[in-house]
Write an enzyme that holds these catalytic residues in place. Structure first.
Site, PDB file in Angstrom:
ATOM      1  N   PHE A   1       0.878  -1.179   0.000  1.00  0.00           N
ATOM      2  CA  PHE A   1       0.000   0.000   0.000  1.00  0.00           C
ATOM      3  C   PHE A   1       0.906   1.217   0.000  1.00  0.00           C
ATOM      4  O   PHE A   1       1.685   1.403   0.941  1.00  0.00           O
ATOM      5  CB  PHE A   1      -0.837  -0.078   1.278  1.00  0.00           C
TER       6      PHE A   1
ATOM      7  N   GLU B   1       4.488   9.746   1.720  1.00  0.00           N
ATOM      8  CA  GLU B   1       5.565  10.439   0.992  1.00  0.00           C
ATOM      9  C   GLU B   1       6.335  11.296   1.989  1.00  0.00           C
ATOM     10  O   GLU B   1       5.914  11.468   3.130  1.00  0.00           O
ATOM     11  CB  GLU B   1       4.963  11.337  -0.100  1.00  0.00           C
TER      12      GLU B   1
ATOM     13  N   SER C   1       1.372  11.911   8.120  1.00  0.00           N
ATOM     14  CA  SER C   1       0.090  12.167   8.798  1.00  0.00           C
ATOM     15  C   SER C   1      -0.822  12.999   7.895  1.00  0.00           C
ATOM     16  O   SER C   1      -2.029  12.775   7.830  1.00  0.00           O
ATOM     17  CB  SER C   1       0.341  12.917  10.111  1.00  0.00           C
TER      18      SER C   1
ATOM     19  N   THR D   1       5.742  -0.868   3.394  1.00  0.00           N
ATOM     20  CA  THR D   1       5.908  -2.210   3.952  1.00  0.00           C
ATOM     21  C   THR D   1       5.808  -3.274   2.863  1.00  0.00           C
ATOM     22  O   THR D   1       4.898  -3.211   2.023  1.00  0.00           O
ATOM     23  CB  THR D   1       4.823  -2.466   5.032  1.00  0.00           C
TER      24      THR D   1
ATOM     25  N   ARG E   1      11.767 -16.667  39.245  1.00  0.00           N
ATOM     26  CA  ARG E   1      12.840 -15.813  39.788  1.00  0.00           C
ATOM     27  C   ARG E   1      12.525 -15.454  41.239  1.00  0.00           C
ATOM     28  O   ARG E   1      11.415 -15.022  41.537  1.00  0.00           O
ATOM     29  CB  ARG E   1      12.931 -14.548  38.928  1.00  0.00           C
TER      30      ARG E   1
ATOM     31  N   GLY F   1      17.446  -6.793  34.786  1.00  0.00           N
ATOM     32  CA  GLY F   1      18.638  -6.967  33.945  1.00  0.00           C
ATOM     33  C   GLY F   1      18.386  -7.972  32.840  1.00  0.00           C
ATOM     34  O   GLY F   1      18.819  -7.785  31.693  1.00  0.00           O
TER      35      GLY F   1
ATOM     36  N   GLU G   1       0.137   3.179  10.242  1.00  0.00           N
ATOM     37  CA  GLU G   1      -1.321   3.196   9.981  1.00  0.00           C
ATOM     38  C   GLU G   1      -2.007   4.296  10.799  1.00  0.00           C
ATOM     39  O   GLU G   1      -3.147   4.144  11.239  1.00  0.00           O
ATOM     40  CB  GLU G   1      -1.934   1.802  10.189  1.00  0.00           C
TER      41      GLU G   1
ATOM     42  N   SER H   1      -0.597   7.856  17.070  1.00  0.00           N
ATOM     43  CA  SER H   1      -1.567   8.037  18.167  1.00  0.00           C
ATOM     44  C   SER H   1      -2.216   9.410  18.079  1.00  0.00           C
ATOM     45  O   SER H   1      -3.406   9.572  18.371  1.00  0.00           O
ATOM     46  CB  SER H   1      -0.859   7.880  19.523  1.00  0.00           C
TER      47      SER H   1
HETATM   48  N1  COS Z   1     -13.721   6.862   5.625  1.00  0.00           N
HETATM   49  C1  COS Z   1     -14.298   7.421   4.515  1.00  0.00           C
HETATM   50  N2  COS Z   1     -14.065   8.699   4.160  1.00  0.00           N
HETATM   51  C2  COS Z   1     -13.240   9.437   4.910  1.00  0.00           C
HETATM   52  C3  COS Z   1     -12.621   8.917   6.073  1.00  0.00           C
HETATM   53  C4  COS Z   1     -12.898   7.577   6.416  1.00  0.00           C
HETATM   54  N3  COS Z   1     -12.360   7.010   7.502  1.00  0.00           N
HETATM   55  N4  COS Z   1     -11.849   9.865   6.623  1.00  0.00           N
HETATM   56  C5  COS Z   1     -11.972  10.969   5.847  1.00  0.00           C
HETATM   57  N5  COS Z   1     -12.807  10.689   4.819  1.00  0.00           N
HETATM   58  C6  COS Z   1     -13.258  11.620   3.775  1.00  0.00           C
HETATM   59  C7  COS Z   1     -13.920  12.834   4.406  1.00  0.00           C
HETATM   60  O1  COS Z   1     -15.299  12.597   4.651  1.00  0.00           O
HETATM   61  C8  COS Z   1     -13.694  13.891   3.363  1.00  0.00           C
HETATM   62  O2  COS Z   1     -14.631  13.733   2.325  1.00  0.00           O
HETATM   63  P1  COS Z   1     -15.631  14.962   1.891  1.00  0.00           P
HETATM   64  O3  COS Z   1     -14.694  16.049   1.474  1.00  0.00           O
HETATM   65  O4  COS Z   1     -16.416  14.382   0.773  1.00  0.00           O
HETATM   66  O5  COS Z   1     -16.393  15.288   3.106  1.00  0.00           O
HETATM   67  C9  COS Z   1     -12.342  13.534   2.783  1.00  0.00           C
HETATM   68  O6  COS Z   1     -12.138  12.140   3.073  1.00  0.00           O
HETATM   69  C10 COS Z   1     -11.226  14.331   3.390  1.00  0.00           C
HETATM   70  O7  COS Z   1     -11.245  14.104   4.771  1.00  0.00           O
HETATM   71  P2  COS Z   1     -10.668  15.146   5.838  1.00  0.00           P
HETATM   72  O8  COS Z   1     -11.167  16.517   5.507  1.00  0.00           O
HETATM   73  O9  COS Z   1     -10.973  14.611   7.194  1.00  0.00           O
HETATM   74  O10 COS Z   1      -9.108  15.084   5.502  1.00  0.00           O
HETATM   75  P3  COS Z   1      -7.877  15.656   6.294  1.00  0.00           P
HETATM   76  O11 COS Z   1      -6.873  16.137   5.331  1.00  0.00           O
HETATM   77  O12 COS Z   1      -8.327  16.582   7.379  1.00  0.00           O
HETATM   78  O13 COS Z   1      -7.209  14.314   6.917  1.00  0.00           O
HETATM   79  C11 COS Z   1      -6.717  12.645   8.551  1.00  0.00           C
HETATM   80  C12 COS Z   1      -7.785  13.500   7.816  1.00  0.00           C
HETATM   81  C13 COS Z   1      -5.690  13.486   9.266  1.00  0.00           C
HETATM   82  C14 COS Z   1      -7.540  11.849   9.548  1.00  0.00           C
HETATM   83  C15 COS Z   1      -6.043  11.691   7.514  1.00  0.00           C
HETATM   84  O14 COS Z   1      -5.170  12.423   6.666  1.00  0.00           O
HETATM   85  C16 COS Z   1      -5.242  10.585   8.146  1.00  0.00           C
HETATM   86  O15 COS Z   1      -5.789   9.572   8.591  1.00  0.00           O
HETATM   87  N6  COS Z   1      -3.899  10.729   8.190  1.00  0.00           N
HETATM   88  C17 COS Z   1      -3.008   9.649   8.605  1.00  0.00           C
HETATM   89  C18 COS Z   1      -2.676   8.792   7.432  1.00  0.00           C
HETATM   90  C19 COS Z   1      -2.090   7.488   7.873  1.00  0.00           C
HETATM   91  O16 COS Z   1      -2.660   6.738   8.635  1.00  0.00           O
HETATM   92  N7  COS Z   1      -0.914   7.206   7.350  1.00  0.00           N
HETATM   93  C20 COS Z   1      -0.250   5.992   7.674  1.00  0.00           C
HETATM   94  C21 COS Z   1       0.441   5.515   6.473  1.00  0.00           C
HETATM   95  S1  COS Z   1      -0.287   4.162   5.765  1.00  0.00           S
HETATM   96  S2  COS Z   1       0.653   2.668   6.687  1.00  0.00           S
END
Ligand code: COS
Length: 380
Positions: A122, A126, A131, A157, A266, A338, A361, A364
């Site tokens: 997946f 970048e 986040s 991964t 222990r 230890g 993913e 926190s």
């Molecule tokens: N399921 C379905 N749709 C979702 C959703 C979810 N869980 N979360 C957000 N969306 C949708 C929103 O509803 C919004 O759609 P609309 O514009 O149509 O309303 C759109 O996606 C954008 O969402 P949002 O405005 O909440 O985006 P943000 O840029 O504020 O980002 C976070 C939200 C911060 C929560 C998101 O970027 C995130 O999860 N970041 C972490 C990413 C991550 O886990 N990375 C790990 C790497 S992968 S191992």
């Protein structure tokens, strides 16, 4: 359809045996070599682990989410690098295809994903979009019946083993609405995978940089519609976060078993460590938190199986379970003393391994943001 109880118990008990007899004894070895033996991967394939979440019609086991969590509890009882071998095929590498794929896309790839013949990755993160995933820059330019992908993904991964990537790329303007998802086979010209990064823990599981230099992807490999890629990624992550919670619970259970065995054997102050009240307090806190994380994870998994939206629940479970297993691993080092700090007991290795769960993913802090937003949105 849920498995009947006998089949479910058979699956869990063969997995329990596999973990105890085949994986547990080589935890130290895989950490040292930073590689999982092919023979173990072959056994995982025979157990059906690569296809846990793939629908039965495509050769997978088609487990309900609650069942997948029960499997993850068992797999958690060993080094998490083992789970990572099939983790992307079960989770973030395949679920975009399962949720958004056309029949043609699914029949082409899912059977090989389910069998473990094809490894998936997946590709979202970048350099400037970790986040802040909606800020990703990797470009996909339409060109007749193809898209040209250019840019770079990091910390991907299983990229070194992957034959197929789900790549989130920008087809439109800024923000979430400009992102689309593509299925990108590894062998397309212009796609290169870097060497596995050296990491703090989870040796045996690899993350790499993946570079796209004008990679020409057929338009038929677009997953969902243009502009749907961000939502797809978020839906895949909702699911992945819950799976990670279950792994954290399994590891905490394993650590508690190790703590109890050690504390009974222990002796200090003329008695077993397990008789000392300050040690008992640490055992009690670890047990209580693990039970709470287990109950939360299963509750949210059942909600998901009912078809409910679990964005909040999955974030809460991942937040609580990943922080919880960090505290349990910290107490394990403390109780072993230890012996916990030196390498040969493996406790310090778990301490390093579990640190990742609070980061990948969604950190926190991202989970806190999601939980707060969803709570405010719901008004309760
Ligand atoms: N399921 C379905 N749709 C979702 C959703 C979810 N869980 N979360 C957000 N969306 C949708 C929103 O509803 C919004 O759609 P609309 O514009 O149509 O309303 C759109 O996606 C954008 O969402 P949002 O405005 O909440 O985006 P943000 O840029 O504020 O980002 C976070 C939200 C911060 C929560 C998101 O970027 C995130 O999860 N970041 C972490 C990413 C991550 O886990 N990375 C790990 C790497 S992968 S191992």
């Amino acid at each position: 359809m849920p498995l009947d109880l006998d089949t479910r118990e058979q699956l869990l008990s063969s997995l329990r045996r596999f973990v105890a007899e085949r994986l547990h004894p080589i935890e130290g070895e895989i950490a040292e070599k930073d590689e999982i033996p092919d023979s173990i991967v072959a056994e995982m394939r025979a157990l059906g682990l690569f296809g846990l979440s793939i629908p039965i019609e495509y050769g997978g086991l088609g487990l309900m989410f609650e069942e997948e969590c029960l499997v993850a509890f068992e797999m958690g009882r060993t080094s998490p690098a083992f789970r990572s071998v099939f983790g992307t095929n079960v989770g973030i590498g395949s679920q975009g295809l399962v949720m958004y794929g056309t029949d043609e896309q699914k029949s082409r790839w899912l059977p090989d994903i389910a069998s473990g013949k094809l490894i998936t990755s997946f590709a979202l993160t970048e350099a400037e979009a970790g986040s802040d995933a909606a800020n990703l820059k990797l470009r996909a330019r339409p060109e007749s019946d193809t898209y040209r992908l250019s840019g770079q993904k990091i910390f991907i991964t299983n990229a070194d083993k992957a034959g197929l990537f789900t790549v989130m790329a920008r087809t439109g303007g800024e923000g979430a609405a400009g992102i689309s998802a593509f299925l990108v086979p590894r062998d397309l010209p212009g796609l290169t995978v870097g060497r596995p990064e050296r990491k703090m823990g989870q040796q045996g599981a690899h993350v790499c940089t993946v570079t796209f230099d004008e990679v020409c992807v057929p338009a038929a490999h677009l997953l969902g519609s243009e502009g749907e890629g961000f939502k797809l990624a978020m839906r895949v992550l909702d699911r992945g976060r819950l799976h990670i919670s279950a792994i954290c619970v399994g590891i905490a259970e394993r650590l508690i078993a190790d703590i109890v065995a050690f504390a009974q054997q222990r002796r200090q102050f003329g008695q077993a460590l397990s008789q000392l009240q300050l040690i008992q307090a640490m055992i009690a806190d670890s047990k209580t938190e693990t039970l709470a994380a287990r109950a939360l994870t299963l509750d949210v998994a059942r909600q998901r199986d009912r078809g409910d939206n679990v964005t909040l629940g999955a974030a809460a479970a991942k937040y609580f379970a990943s922080e919880m297993v960090g505290r349990v691993a910290d107490r394990a080092v403390q109780i072993f003393g230890g012996a916990g700090y030196v390498a040969d007991q493996g406790i310090e290795r778990f301490y390093r391994d579990v640190r990742l769960f609070r980061i990948y993913e969604g950190t926190s802090q991202i989970q806190q943001i999601v939980i707060a937003r969803e709570t405010v949105k719901a008004g309760e």
